[in-house]
Write a protein that holds these residues in place. Structure first.
Motif, PDB file in Angstrom:
ATOM      1  N   THR A   9     -39.998-112.336  17.655  1.00 49.96           N
ATOM      2  CA  THR A   9     -40.646-112.252  16.384  1.00 49.96           C
ATOM      3  C   THR A   9     -39.824-111.567  15.405  1.00 49.96           C
ATOM      4  N   LEU A  10     -38.683-111.322  15.942  1.00 51.17           N
ATOM      5  CA  LEU A  10     -37.753-110.341  15.073  1.00 51.17           C
ATOM      6  C   LEU A  10     -38.277-109.200  14.267  1.00 51.17           C
ATOM      7  N   GLY A  11     -39.047-108.586  15.105  1.00 51.57           N
ATOM      8  CA  GLY A  11     -39.733-107.259  14.577  1.00 51.57           C
ATOM      9  C   GLY A  11     -41.053-107.262  14.330  1.00 51.57           C
ATOM     10  N   ALA A  12     -41.834-108.132  14.187  1.00 49.61           N
ATOM     11  CA  ALA A  12     -43.354-108.007  13.969  1.00 49.61           C
ATOM     12  C   ALA A  12     -43.862-107.754  15.315  1.00 49.61           C
ATOM     13  N   ARG A  13     -45.060-106.799  15.078  1.00 51.85           N
ATOM     14  CA  ARG A  13     -45.811-106.504  16.400  1.00 51.85           C
ATOM     15  C   ARG A  13     -47.297-106.949  16.177  1.00 51.85           C
ATOM     16  N   ALA A  14     -47.671-107.567  17.276  1.00 54.54           N
ATOM     17  CA  ALA A  14     -49.317-107.582  17.317  1.00 54.54           C
ATOM     18  C   ALA A  14     -49.756-106.280  17.770  1.00 54.54           C
ATOM     19  N   ASP A  15     -50.843-106.480  18.817  1.00 56.89           N
ATOM     20  CA  ASP A  15     -51.607-105.319  19.433  1.00 56.89           C
ATOM     21  C   ASP A  15     -50.371-104.914  20.167  1.00 56.89           C
ATOM     22  N   ILE A  16     -50.559-103.145  20.196  1.00 62.09           N
ATOM     23  CA  ILE A  16     -49.654-102.302  20.931  1.00 62.09           C
ATOM     24  C   ILE A  16     -50.441-101.863  21.909  1.00 62.09           C
ATOM     25  N   ARG A  17     -50.279-102.082  23.210  1.00 65.83           N
ATOM     26  CA  ARG A  17     -50.974-101.701  24.409  1.00 65.83           C
ATOM     27  C   ARG A  17     -49.869-100.867  25.455  1.00 65.83           C
ATOM     28  N   GLN A  18     -50.537-100.182  26.320  1.00 59.85           N
ATOM     29  CA  GLN A  18     -50.030 -99.654  27.549  1.00 59.85           C
ATOM     30  C   GLN A  18     -49.264-100.784  28.439  1.00 59.85           C
ATOM     31  N   GLN A  19     -48.130-100.301  28.750  1.00 58.91           N
ATOM     32  CA  GLN A  19     -47.186-101.200  29.594  1.00 58.91           C
ATOM     33  C   GLN A  19     -46.858-100.261  30.930  1.00 58.91           C
ATOM     34  N   HIS A  20     -46.717-100.911  32.130  1.00 56.75           N
ATOM     35  CA  HIS A  20     -46.202-100.351  33.327  1.00 56.75           C
ATOM     36  C   HIS A  20     -45.123-101.432  33.417  1.00 56.75           C
ATOM     37  N   TRP A  21     -43.926-100.590  33.912  1.00 58.09           N
ATOM     38  CA  TRP A  21     -42.760-101.117  34.160  1.00 58.09           C
ATOM     39  C   TRP A  21     -42.586-101.353  35.909  1.00 58.09           C
ATOM     40  N   THR A  22     -41.926-102.579  35.964  1.00 57.63           N
ATOM     41  CA  THR A  22     -41.990-102.834  37.702  1.00 57.63           C
ATOM     42  C   THR A  22     -40.396-103.114  37.915  1.00 57.63           C
ATOM     43  N   ARG A  23     -39.855-102.535  38.820  1.00 51.71           N
ATOM     44  CA  ARG A  23     -38.426-102.634  39.043  1.00 51.71           C
ATOM     45  C   ARG A  23     -38.044-104.087  39.634  1.00 51.71           C
ATOM     46  N   ILE A  24     -37.242-104.597  38.946  1.00 52.63           N
ATOM     47  CA  ILE A  24     -36.060-105.631  39.605  1.00 52.63           C
ATOM     48  C   ILE A  24     -35.317-105.296  40.325  1.00 52.63           C
ATOM     49  N   HIS A  25     -35.417-105.518  41.602  1.00 58.06           N
ATOM     50  CA  HIS A  25     -34.197-104.965  42.855  1.00 58.06           C
ATOM     51  C   HIS A  25     -32.777-105.353  42.417  1.00 58.06           C
ATOM     52  N   SER A  26     -32.053-104.890  42.718  1.00 62.34           N
ATOM     53  CA  SER A  26     -30.385-105.538  42.733  1.00 62.34           C
ATOM     54  C   SER A  26     -29.933-106.067  44.247  1.00 62.34           C
ATOM     55  N   LEU A  27     -30.113-107.352  44.307  1.00 62.57           N
ATOM     56  CA  LEU A  27     -29.558-107.744  45.457  1.00 62.57           C
ATOM     57  C   LEU A  27     -27.928-107.961  45.668  1.00 62.57           C
ATOM     58  N   GLY A  28     -27.485-108.121  44.384  1.00 63.46           N
ATOM     59  CA  GLY A  28     -26.175-108.381  44.284  1.00 63.46           C
ATOM     60  C   GLY A  28     -25.123-107.248  44.523  1.00 63.46           C
ATOM     61  N   THR A  29     -23.952-107.379  44.061  1.00 59.30           N
ATOM     62  CA  THR A  29     -23.006-106.310  44.727  1.00 59.30           C
ATOM     63  C   THR A  29     -21.886-106.023  43.430  1.00 59.30           C
ATOM     64  N   VAL A  30     -20.963-105.418  43.663  1.00 62.74           N
ATOM     65  CA  VAL A  30     -19.799-105.128  42.666  1.00 62.74           C
ATOM     66  C   VAL A  30     -18.507-105.606  43.427  1.00 62.74           C
ATOM     67  N   GLU A  31     -17.917-106.698  42.733  1.00 63.69           N
ATOM     68  CA  GLU A  31     -16.537-106.803  43.164  1.00 63.69           C
ATOM     69  C   GLU A  31     -15.444-106.666  42.158  1.00 63.69           C
ATOM     70  N   LEU A  32     -14.411-105.759  42.718  1.00 63.56           N
ATOM     71  CA  LEU A  32     -13.411-105.530  41.959  1.00 63.56           C
ATOM     72  C   LEU A  32     -11.960-105.966  42.542  1.00 63.56           C
ATOM     73  N   GLY A  33     -11.270-106.452  41.535  1.00 59.61           N
ATOM     74  CA  GLY A  33     -10.018-107.198  42.076  1.00 59.61           C
ATOM     75  C   GLY A  33      -8.852-106.206  42.409  1.00 59.61           C
ATOM     76  N   ASP A  34      -7.738-106.686  42.562  1.00 59.45           N
ATOM     77  CA  ASP A  34      -6.378-105.627  42.627  1.00 59.45           C
ATOM     78  C   ASP A  34      -6.067-104.986  41.775  1.00 59.45           C
ATOM     79  N   ASP A  35      -5.328-103.912  41.734  1.00 62.99           N
ATOM     80  CA  ASP A  35      -5.084-102.707  40.612  1.00 62.99           C
ATOM     81  C   ASP A  35      -6.008-102.400  39.767  1.00 62.99           C
ATOM     82  N   VAL A  36      -7.190-102.409  40.329  1.00 60.06           N
ATOM     83  CA  VAL A  36      -8.100-101.654  39.087  1.00 60.06           C
ATOM     84  C   VAL A  36      -8.302-100.314  39.212  1.00 60.06           C
ATOM     85  N   GLU A  37      -8.468 -99.622  38.235  1.00 56.16           N
ATOM     86  CA  GLU A  37      -8.606 -98.289  38.005  1.00 56.16           C
ATOM     87  C   GLU A  37     -10.035 -97.819  37.369  1.00 56.16           C
ATOM     88  N   ILE A  38     -10.447 -97.017  38.043  1.00 54.30           N
ATOM     89  CA  ILE A  38     -12.155 -96.568  37.535  1.00 54.30           C
ATOM     90  C   ILE A  38     -12.042 -95.108  37.103  1.00 54.30           C
TER      91      ILE A  38
END
Length: 366
Positions: free
Chosen positions: A203-232
């Motif tokens: 809606t770009l900012g318009a709000r209807a009824d504000i209500r309680q919300q419960h957050w449910t985790r979306i689990h991370s099944l992927g990984t991290v891939e780093l190439g050669d010569d990477v610095e962290i």
């Protein structure tokens, strides 16, 4: 460690001058280097005239091409065709790196199924999980943990306290600074009904009824891939992907305190400076430079060879090759015009006030 001026110049691809048999024991600031004694001394980094003014006669120095060592009374010099590149080679030559004793420290905990390459150095209290593959000549500092089935290439340098999660894949010559975390869970949650965030995006900012919300985790099944010569960098974090991997291309350098969200893809040979944050599922092209505190919104793309100035905030797609600045980020020339206009605003306000007074007087007379 000590090398002669001649040997160092040859290794740097640079030209030597003076007594090239003098041994170099390290590098120093021009104001702190002393004349050569006993045939050895520290090499001053004086690659512009303003630095060379502090040189002591009889010392040795790196100079930019075109500078005259005789005028500074030097004993020997190396000329730098590209000063910072020569400085990179010089610092590499004298960098001792962390003290990690060769072999495996008796306090390290390594799963029997892990594969440790030849000539590895594993420090105290390191924990390496099941199925890990660590390439030859790896150096792993104290208190590092590497999760199950992670695969790390040859010649890795992992500084103390770094954390590498399960299934992370990294190429050769990986460098991870202290406290970095690679492969933590992505920050991804969902609500049973449409969330407030989803609503205001729709809606770009318009709000209807504000209500309680419960957050449910979306689990991370992927990984991290780093190439050669990477610095962290120190205390940087790279989250694993939700389904596909979070990816960082070969040659990319990531500074301290950088955050890459889940599913982010960063191309090759990028520079991500301190406090850059890239939100989930965004794509960054090759050779991109994001200066300090640049923020990138989620699910957008940044083309190849983009340069973003410090503290820029990127909310929309950026075409390849563009230089951007500001909040929201726009072309740098546009941002400079905006800044000029903002500086004129007080004067414009005064002029407008005077104009209003003039118009009011004219109307009263009419």
């Amino acid at each position: 460690m000590a090398v002669t001026i001649a040997e160092l110049a040859a290794s740097l691809g640079a030209q030597a001058w003076g007594d090239t048999g003098i041994r170099v024991t390290g590098a120093g600031e021009p104001s702190s280097t002393a004349p050569v004694e006993s045939g050895a001394g520290q090499l001053a980094l004086a690659m512009s005239p303003k630095y060379a003014e502090a040189l002591t006669p009889g010392c040795i120095a790196i100079l930019a091409e075109g500078m005259e060592p005789e005028s500074y009374g030097l004993a020997a010099a190396i000329f730098a065709p590209r000063p910072r590149l020569v400085m990179a080679g010089l610092t590499r030559a004298f960098d001792r790196g962390p003290d990690i004793v060769p072999g495996i420290h008796p306090t390290a905990v390594i799963d029997a199924s892990a594969s440790i390459g030849a000539d590895a150095a594993i420090g105290p209290f390191v924990v390496i999980g099941a199925g890990v593959v660590l390439g030859p000549r790896a150096r792993v500092g104290a208190h590092v943990s590497i999760g199950r089935n992670a695969r790390i290439g040859d010649d890795a340098l992992i500084h103390p306290g770094a954390r590498i999660g399960h299934d992370v894949v990294a190429g050769d010559r990986l460098i991870i600074q202290p406290g970095a975390v690679i492969g933590g869970d992505g920050f991804s949650f969902v609500t049973p009904e449409e969330s407030g965030i989803e609503e205001i995006r729709r809606t770009l900012g318009a709000r209807a009824d504000i209500r309680q919300q419960h957050w449910t985790r979306i689990h991370s099944l992927g990984t991290v891939e780093l190439g050669d010569d990477v610095e962290i960098g120190a205390n940087a974090t790279i989250d694993r992907g939700t389904i596909r991997a979070t990816r960082v291309g070969s040659g990319t350098k990531i500074d301290n305190l950088v955050m890459l969200g889940h599913n982010v893809s960063v191309g090759k040979d990028c520079l991500l400076c301190s406090q850059v944050g890239i939100a989930g599922s965004s794509t960054v092209g090759d050779r991109v430079v994001l200066a300090g505190k640049v923020g990138v919104s989620d699910n957008i793309s940044i083309g190849d060879d983009v340069i973003a100035g410090g503290a820029a905030k990127i909310f929309t797609r950026v075409p390849a090759g563009r230089v951007i600045l500001g909040n929201p980020a726009v072309k740098i020339e546009t941002q400079l015009e905006i800044q000029k206009a903002m500086r004129r605003l007080p004067r414009f306000a005064q002029q407008l006030s005077k104009l209003q007074e003039t118009v009011t007087r004219l109307l009263e007379k009419g």
